[in-house]
Design an enzyme around this catalytic site. Structure first.
Site, PDB file in Angstrom:
ATOM      1  N   SER A  28       0.878  -1.196   0.080  1.00 38.58           N
ATOM      2  CA  SER A  28       0.030  -0.078   0.010  1.00 38.58           C
ATOM      3  C   SER A  28       1.095   1.255   0.078  1.00 38.58           C
ATOM      4  O   SER A  28       0.349   2.255   0.050  1.00 38.58           O
ATOM      5  CB  SER A  28      -0.905  -0.072   1.355  1.00 38.58           C
ATOM      6  OG  SER A  28      -0.254  -0.103   2.433  1.00 38.58           O
ATOM      7  N   ASN A 119      -1.227  -2.526  13.675  1.00 41.96           N
ATOM      8  CA  ASN A 119      -2.426  -2.060  13.850  1.00 41.96           C
ATOM      9  C   ASN A 119      -2.784  -0.908  14.656  1.00 41.96           C
ATOM     10  O   ASN A 119      -3.967  -0.117  14.192  1.00 41.96           O
ATOM     11  CB  ASN A 119      -3.490  -3.256  14.264  1.00 41.96           C
ATOM     12  CG  ASN A 119      -3.237  -4.677  13.854  1.00 41.96           C
ATOM     13  OD1 ASN A 119      -2.615  -4.570  12.634  1.00 41.96           O
ATOM     14  ND2 ASN A 119      -3.723  -5.705  14.115  1.00 41.96           N
ATOM     15  N   THR A 164     -38.893  27.632  -6.937  1.00 43.10           N
ATOM     16  CA  THR A 164     -39.139  26.360  -6.226  1.00 43.10           C
ATOM     17  C   THR A 164     -39.713  25.461  -7.643  1.00 43.10           C
ATOM     18  O   THR A 164     -40.517  25.932  -8.250  1.00 43.10           O
ATOM     19  CB  THR A 164     -40.354  26.320  -5.216  1.00 43.10           C
ATOM     20  OG1 THR A 164     -41.613  26.946  -5.539  1.00 43.10           O
ATOM     21  CG2 THR A 164     -40.059  27.361  -4.022  1.00 43.10           C
ATOM     22  N   HIS A 165     -39.335  24.256  -7.562  1.00 46.49           N
ATOM     23  CA  HIS A 165     -39.718  23.403  -8.882  1.00 46.49           C
ATOM     24  C   HIS A 165     -38.939  24.080  -9.995  1.00 46.49           C
ATOM     25  O   HIS A 165     -39.432  23.821 -11.152  1.00 46.49           O
ATOM     26  CB  HIS A 165     -40.935  23.234  -8.734  1.00 46.49           C
ATOM     27  CG  HIS A 165     -41.824  22.854  -7.798  1.00 46.49           C
ATOM     28  ND1 HIS A 165     -41.844  21.527  -7.171  1.00 46.49           N
ATOM     29  CD2 HIS A 165     -42.209  23.579  -6.600  1.00 46.49           C
ATOM     30  CE1 HIS A 165     -42.596  21.365  -6.143  1.00 46.49           C
ATOM     31  NE2 HIS A 165     -42.918  22.796  -5.479  1.00 46.49           N
ATOM     32  N   SER A 286     -15.170  25.545 -27.280  1.00 47.63           N
ATOM     33  CA  SER A 286     -15.396  24.260 -27.909  1.00 47.63           C
ATOM     34  C   SER A 286     -14.303  24.254 -29.439  1.00 47.63           C
ATOM     35  O   SER A 286     -14.274  25.265 -29.589  1.00 47.63           O
ATOM     36  CB  SER A 286     -16.845  24.246 -28.337  1.00 47.63           C
ATOM     37  OG  SER A 286     -16.935  23.366 -29.658  1.00 47.63           O
ATOM     38  N   LYS A 292     -18.818  29.116 -28.260  1.00 47.05           N
ATOM     39  CA  LYS A 292     -19.114  28.338 -27.071  1.00 47.05           C
ATOM     40  C   LYS A 292     -18.237  28.881 -25.884  1.00 47.05           C
ATOM     41  O   LYS A 292     -17.198  29.194 -26.105  1.00 47.05           O
ATOM     42  CB  LYS A 292     -19.172  27.087 -27.203  1.00 47.05           C
ATOM     43  CG  LYS A 292     -19.998  26.230 -28.014  1.00 47.05           C
ATOM     44  CD  LYS A 292     -21.257  25.989 -27.173  1.00 47.05           C
ATOM     45  CE  LYS A 292     -21.295  24.559 -26.523  1.00 47.05           C
ATOM     46  NZ  LYS A 292     -22.266  24.319 -25.696  1.00 47.05           N
ATOM     47  N   ASN A 294     -18.256  27.271 -21.933  1.00 40.53           N
ATOM     48  CA  ASN A 294     -18.808  26.057 -21.438  1.00 40.53           C
ATOM     49  C   ASN A 294     -18.204  26.272 -19.927  1.00 40.53           C
ATOM     50  O   ASN A 294     -16.951  26.608 -19.553  1.00 40.53           O
ATOM     51  CB  ASN A 294     -18.482  24.671 -21.667  1.00 40.53           C
ATOM     52  CG  ASN A 294     -18.822  24.689 -23.000  1.00 40.53           C
ATOM     53  OD1 ASN A 294     -20.046  25.094 -23.316  1.00 40.53           O
ATOM     54  ND2 ASN A 294     -18.147  23.816 -24.233  1.00 40.53           N
ATOM     55  N   TYR A 326      -9.030  -5.784  13.981  1.00 39.65           N
ATOM     56  CA  TYR A 326      -8.407  -5.510  12.506  1.00 39.65           C
ATOM     57  C   TYR A 326      -8.473  -6.623  11.442  1.00 39.65           C
ATOM     58  O   TYR A 326      -8.438  -7.551  11.570  1.00 39.65           O
ATOM     59  CB  TYR A 326      -6.765  -5.002  12.634  1.00 39.65           C
ATOM     60  CG  TYR A 326      -6.044  -4.811  11.371  1.00 39.65           C
ATOM     61  CD1 TYR A 326      -6.376  -3.524  10.939  1.00 39.65           C
ATOM     62  CD2 TYR A 326      -5.687  -5.836  10.555  1.00 39.65           C
ATOM     63  CE1 TYR A 326      -5.765  -3.186   9.600  1.00 39.65           C
ATOM     64  CE2 TYR A 326      -4.680  -5.500   9.433  1.00 39.65           C
ATOM     65  CZ  TYR A 326      -5.071  -4.147   8.939  1.00 39.65           C
ATOM     66  OH  TYR A 326      -4.301  -3.888   7.696  1.00 39.65           O
ATOM     67  N   GLN A 331      -6.981  -1.945   4.956  1.00 38.88           N
ATOM     68  CA  GLN A 331      -5.875  -1.281   4.378  1.00 38.88           C
ATOM     69  C   GLN A 331      -6.540  -0.571   2.974  1.00 38.88           C
ATOM     70  O   GLN A 331      -5.770   0.390   2.579  1.00 38.88           O
ATOM     71  CB  GLN A 331      -4.834  -2.318   3.744  1.00 38.88           C
ATOM     72  CG  GLN A 331      -3.400  -1.590   2.841  1.00 38.88           C
ATOM     73  CD  GLN A 331      -2.453  -2.654   2.768  1.00 38.88           C
ATOM     74  OE1 GLN A 331      -1.836  -2.688   3.696  1.00 38.88           O
ATOM     75  NE2 GLN A 331      -2.355  -3.044   1.575  1.00 38.88           N
ATOM     76  N   LYS A 334      -7.519   3.915   3.011  1.00 41.15           N
ATOM     77  CA  LYS A 334      -6.867   5.182   2.716  1.00 41.15           C
ATOM     78  C   LYS A 334      -7.091   5.946   1.206  1.00 41.15           C
ATOM     79  O   LYS A 334      -7.194   7.267   1.142  1.00 41.15           O
ATOM     80  CB  LYS A 334      -5.186   4.973   2.782  1.00 41.15           C
ATOM     81  CG  LYS A 334      -5.074   4.870   4.268  1.00 41.15           C
ATOM     82  CD  LYS A 334      -3.554   4.061   4.460  1.00 41.15           C
ATOM     83  CE  LYS A 334      -3.837   3.099   5.373  1.00 41.15           C
ATOM     84  NZ  LYS A 334      -4.545   1.970   5.389  1.00 41.15           N
TER      85      LYS A 334
HETATM   86  N1  ARG Z   1      -0.881  -1.375   5.727  1.00 41.33           N
HETATM   87  C1  ARG Z   1      -1.667  -2.054   6.852  1.00 41.33           C
HETATM   88  C2  ARG Z   1      -2.949  -0.925   6.770  1.00 41.33           C
HETATM   89  O1  ARG Z   1      -3.019  -0.033   6.326  1.00 41.33           O
HETATM   90  C3  ARG Z   1      -1.077  -1.597   8.000  1.00 41.33           C
HETATM   91  C4  ARG Z   1      -1.690  -2.547   9.252  1.00 41.33           C
HETATM   92  C5  ARG Z   1      -0.986  -3.886   8.713  1.00 41.33           C
HETATM   93  N2  ARG Z   1      -1.378  -4.751   9.968  1.00 41.33           N
HETATM   94  C6  ARG Z   1      -1.526  -6.008   9.879  1.00 41.33           C
HETATM   95  N3  ARG Z   1      -1.715  -6.716  10.827  1.00 41.33           N
HETATM   96  N4  ARG Z   1      -0.877  -6.751   8.686  1.00 41.33           N
HETATM   97  O2  ARG Z   1      -3.973  -1.254   7.229  1.00 41.33           O
END
Ligand code: ARG
Length: 467
Positions: A28, A119, A164-165, A286, A292, A294, A326, A331, A334
């Site tokens: 990751s 974790n 409205t509408h 355009s 145009k 836009n 966990y 993972q 993010k």
């Molecule tokens: N890269 C992992 C995540 O973002 C970190 C935690 C990993 N923990 C594990 N027990 N493999 O979740």
């Protein structure tokens, strides 16, 4: 069979190397590199707590902190000049920082992870990130509010139809219309800062799931990192992604609002409405049709709203039904978080730029009124003279029909016709047919009348001034 290049941190337990694609699949680092600063700050606080608990010596502490700072600076400059190697065998930001630290300072570096798990580490990094990302986002919302407020102040005495509408409803002051956007953004900001409140609890010390095996002072870590409390339950702590989801919820709501501002400005810039002229800097032409112009910028804001909703649904779905605590599914949390924040920030910038640069064609706004917008004023007029409102409404409705059938604007309806519809009408009925006067009949708090609008602007000023 294992080869000597095994870079995993759990090699002892395994006799075979990981599958090459599995290494890539499980990494990751390309996403969580964003957490570099949070990760290093968290590690520095952690080793300080280890030293305080007598687990590291003062000199080990200094060595590790110095090493972490070097690693951080090195990675930053490698990222800046494009030489950072996203080594997928090191999986994530946590292992990348730790392995570079150990490479840099030797065995002492291998003491960094004492009593900690990725974790609780990842939960910490994410929350630390939110603690500063959310106020930054809120500040950008404030910047848009300031632009709205400024525009509203310069259009106190211009009128625009309210809808409205998407049908003409009542005349309102343009400043009042614009301020509708201000207040919804104020609530968005509240929700964004609210999400921060619940992120503000230290996860570190929860360990893998049961709490660290070392007696570190969590309150000390919380203070060091600027958290106002420590989490209460280690299982909950490593399982929880609420604060990310709450962030995505508040950002989704913000985007929904930005998409509605965008939509209004898009409609207003059309030839049919002709209420506004988009700034060139936020429009495109355009390749085929030379005439145009836009409103692409605002269309993209509208489009990105769908994308941010997708981020929210992604994370909700990832978390649905996960066993405690966990799971590696997490993972995947993010990418939607960073994507939503990045896009929301971009959209706020765009919306601010458009609002600053847009020109309102107030003459066109005024001339676009259909006189029947005064029907409500006519009904209110009769009501004030004692006719029950339902009957007054009916009389006004009949007058609208008469005016349409006879193709005559309200102000041009002969007095006999008014009189035929109700004997309560007097010559002063014609005074109703003035747009600004109509707005001023709605001067209660929150209304569109001049006095109420000035009070509203003052209130907004004091809110913005307080931040
Ligand atoms: N890269 C992992 C995540 O973002 C970190 C935690 C990993 N923990 C594990 N027990 N493999 O979740």
């Amino acid at each position: 069979m294992k080869n000597s290049n095994d870079k995993t941190m759990w090699g002892g337990r395994f006799s075979d190397d990981p599958d090459a694609f599995m290494v890539e699949f499980g990494a990751s680092i390309e996403v969580d590199i964003t957490l570099l600063d949070a990760d290093v700050a968290g590690s520095i606080a952690w080793v300080k707590a280890l030293e305080k608990a007598g687990i590291l010596t003062k000199s080990e502490l200094e060595e590790i902190i110095g090493g972490l700072e070097t690693v951080q600076n090195d990675i930053r400059s490698e990222l800046a000049d494009g030489t950072f190697l996203f080594d997928k065998s090191l999986e994530d930001i946590h292992m990348t920082v730790e392995s570079r630290l150990t490479k840099l300072i030797g065995d002492t570096g291998a003491k960094l992870h004492t009593g900690r798990s990725r974790n609780d580490q990842v939960a910490l990094d994410e929350r630390l990130y939110l603690l500063s990302a959310l106020p930054n986002l809120a500040a950008q919302v404030t910047a848009v509010q300031k632009s709205i407020l400024q525009k509203a102040k310069s259009h106190v005495d211009d009128v625009v139809p309210s809808y409205t509408h998407l049908q003409q409803a009542l005349p309102v002051r343009l400043g009042h219309y614009l301020m509708a956007w201000f207040w919804m953004l104020e609530r968005d900001k509240g929700r964004i800062l609210d999400a921060r409140k619940r992120a503000d609890s230290l996860p570190l010390g929860a360990g893998a799931v049961a709490g660290s095996g070392f007696p570190v002072d969590r309150k000390f870590i919380a203070e060091t990192l600027g958290f106002s409390s420590v989490s209460e339950n280690s299982i909950d702590t490593v399982s929880d992604r609420d604060s990310l989801i709450e962030t995505l919820t508040s950002v989704s709501m913000l985007m929904m609002h930005l998409s509605r501002i965008s939509e209004d400005l898009i409609i207003w810039s059309s030839a049919e409405f002709g209420f506004s002229i988009m700034p060139d800097a936020y429009s495109t032409g355009s390749s085929m049709m030379p005439q145009k112009k836009n409103p692409d910028s605002l269309e993209l804001v509208r489009g990105k709203t769908g994308r941010v909703y997708g981020d929210l649904v992604t994370l909700l779905t990832i978390m649905k039904g996960l066993s405690f605590s966990y799971c590696k599914d997490m993972q995947e949390d993010k990418e939607p978080l960073f994507d939503a924040l990045l896009n929301a920030e971009g959209c706020l910038r765009i919306v601010k730029g458009v609002i600053d640069g847009v020109r309102f064609k107030t003459g066109k706004m005024k001339s676009s009124f259909d006189d029947s917008v005064f029907a409500t004023d006519v009904a209110d007029y009769l009501t004030a003279k004692g006719l029950p409102f339902r009957q007054a409404h009916e009389v006004a409705g009949k007058l609208v029909r008469w005016s349409q059938e006879n193709d005559t604007a309200f102000r041009d309806i002969p007095f006999e016709i008014f009189n035929d519809h109700s004997s309560l009408f007097a010559g002063d009925v014609y005074k109703l047919f003035d747009l600004l006067a109509s707005t001023d009949r709605r001067s209660l708090e929150g209304g569109t009348g001049r006095k109420a609008l000035l009070e509203q602007l003052e209130k907004a000023d004091s809110i913005i001034g307080m931040e």
